[in-house]
Design an enzyme around this catalytic site. Structure first.
Site, PDB file in Angstrom:
ATOM      1  N   ARG A 103       0.539 -81.589 -29.527  1.00  0.00           N
ATOM      2  CA  ARG A 103      -0.596 -81.355 -29.184  1.00  0.00           C
ATOM      3  C   ARG A 103      -1.327 -82.206 -27.730  1.00  0.00           C
ATOM      4  O   ARG A 103      -0.833 -83.269 -28.360  1.00  0.00           O
ATOM      5  CB  ARG A 103      -1.916 -80.884 -29.863  1.00  0.00           C
ATOM      6  N   ARG A 110       0.410 -85.337 -18.807  1.00  0.00           N
ATOM      7  CA  ARG A 110       1.496 -84.099 -19.211  1.00  0.00           C
ATOM      8  C   ARG A 110       2.714 -84.615 -19.277  1.00  0.00           C
ATOM      9  O   ARG A 110       3.494 -83.901 -20.677  1.00  0.00           O
ATOM     10  CB  ARG A 110       1.161 -82.994 -17.814  1.00  0.00           C
ATOM     11  N   ASN A 142       3.670 -74.723 -24.192  1.00  0.00           N
ATOM     12  CA  ASN A 142       3.671 -75.505 -23.261  1.00  0.00           C
ATOM     13  C   ASN A 142       3.649 -76.988 -23.510  1.00  0.00           C
ATOM     14  O   ASN A 142       4.065 -77.496 -24.062  1.00  0.00           O
ATOM     15  CB  ASN A 142       2.064 -75.221 -22.665  1.00  0.00           C
ATOM     16  N   ARG A 173      -1.945 -60.144 -17.067  1.00  0.00           N
ATOM     17  CA  ARG A 173      -3.550 -60.150 -16.994  1.00  0.00           C
ATOM     18  C   ARG A 173      -3.353 -59.687 -15.004  1.00  0.00           C
ATOM     19  O   ARG A 173      -5.230 -59.400 -14.530  1.00  0.00           O
ATOM     20  CB  ARG A 173      -3.927 -61.671 -17.123  1.00  0.00           C
ATOM     21  N   HIS A 197       4.591 -71.486 -14.669  1.00  0.00           N
ATOM     22  CA  HIS A 197       3.143 -70.880 -15.620  1.00  0.00           C
ATOM     23  C   HIS A 197       2.650 -71.696 -15.676  1.00  0.00           C
ATOM     24  O   HIS A 197       2.746 -72.972 -16.157  1.00  0.00           O
ATOM     25  CB  HIS A 197       3.756 -70.637 -16.658  1.00  0.00           C
ATOM     26  N   THR A 252      -6.053 -69.762 -27.457  1.00  0.00           N
ATOM     27  CA  THR A 252      -5.261 -68.164 -27.030  1.00  0.00           C
ATOM     28  C   THR A 252      -4.133 -68.447 -28.441  1.00  0.00           C
ATOM     29  O   THR A 252      -3.420 -68.756 -28.442  1.00  0.00           O
ATOM     30  CB  THR A 252      -4.938 -68.014 -25.945  1.00  0.00           C
TER      31      THR A 252
END
Length: 336
Positions: A103, A110, A142, A173, A197, A252
């Site tokens: 996490r 990043r 991710n 979406r 993404h 999510t």
């Protein structure tokens, strides 16, 4: 055991014919967090697998999730659910879904997050390949494009068998938001979000159509900053939607779980649908480096069959190349 030494099962059933060479589909989900379990639940509920393996280093959490799913099998399609803290339960998987990863810490760059995930993947991916040499990888964690590249490098598998969930959900979406404004079903609006993404994803406004009618031809400023109807807001909503959900509930899971189940169905049932997924795009749209970005691709039982080379505008192609450059720079700093 009976007096004759037979088990109850042998007394109950009479064998007619069996073919052990026909193996039902098996899928492994690595990581039993919110996303991993949303994927697992969607697979079970839709009857897409006969065996499901859950892998997570958190033994109590993993065992609890296995038991919880097992207890519901009377109400769902029967699935054999197994689990382990190491990759052992994944043996013989047709598809391995990667949702595990470190996490992001508060204020962490990043690249630092990527490197910590690389360190985790280095001990994980080779073991998974050893146990399932014919598998297909579907990476969900991710930053998905970079981690799909990492999985490809560590696995040694051909690129068509290493896939990232990419902008499959972003494209969904996008279509939902456009359809809502047009008052038609989302399935009737055809549009794509490609590239990285995340914040730099690229909406292909030039390709949006309803029943083959190009919205760009009807409204030349469609999707551009000067558009009086502000259709470009739809893409901004796509980018912001995950942040909004995280703000409201902390994470999510359900939408990406359904997205992954859809991709799983496409693979296991050899549907050959065209979907937006992250794949090696070297040689596509002018990309000259080994990077994974989302483009429309034909997905089948062997993985990615073909990439659809869209007719992009100059600005759309330029934005894809910007994404590719950013990702390549990130990859160059990874220590394997």
């Amino acid at each position: 055991m009976s007096e004759a030494g037979e088990t109850l099962a042998k007394r109950l059933f009479r064998t007619v014919e069996g073919d052990d060479s026909i193996m039902p589909p098996k899928v492994t989900v690595v990581g039993v967090g919110a996303v991993g379990m949303a994927c697992a639940f969607s697979l079970v509920q839709q009857g897409l697998v006969s065996e499901l393996a859950l892998v997570d280093i958190d033994k109590p959490k993993m065992e609890g999730e296995v038991l919880d799913l097992q207890h519901g099998m009377v109400f769902a399609n029967p699935v054999k659910v197994v689990g382990s803290v190491d990759p052992s339960s994944s043996v013989g998987s047709d598809l391995i879904i990667i949702t595990a990863g470190a996490r992001q810490r508060e204020g962490e760059p990043r690249l630092s997050l990527v490197q910590r995930n690389v360190n985790i993947y280095k001990s994980l991916i080779p073991k998974l390949v050893e146990l399932s040499p014919n598998t297909i990888f579907l990476v969900v964690s991710n930053p998905v494009d970079v981690l799909t590249y990492v999985t490809w490098k560590l696995s040694g598998l051909p690129p068509h068998r290493v896939i990232g969930s990419g902008t499959n959900l972003d494209s969904s979406r996008f279509r939902v938001l456009l359809a809502d404004r047009l008052n038609v079903a989302p399935s009737s609006v055809h549009g794509w979000v490609i590239g990285e993404h995340g914040d730099s994803s690229v909406p292909v406004w030039s390709g949006v159509n309803v029943a083959g009618v190009s919205l760009k031809q009807l409204c030349p400023k469609f999707g551009e900053p000067g558009d009086p109807e502000k259709w470009a807001d739809a893409h901004k909503q796509v980018v912001d939607s995950a942040y909004e959900v995280i703000k409201l509930k902390g994470y999510t899971c359900w939408a990406i779980g359904l997205s992954v189940a859809s991709l799983t169905q496409c693979i296991l049932r050899n549907e050959r649908r065209v979907v937006a997924i992250s794949t090696l795009v070297k040689g596509v749209h002018g990309v000259e480096t080994d990077v994974f970005l989302s483009v429309p691709a034909v997905l089948s039982r062997r993985g990615i069959d073909r990439i659809v080379v869209q007719d992009l505008t100059d600005s759309e192609r330029e934005n894809v190349l910007k994404s590719a450059k950013t990702l390549h720079e990130c990859q160059e700093s990874i220590q394997f």
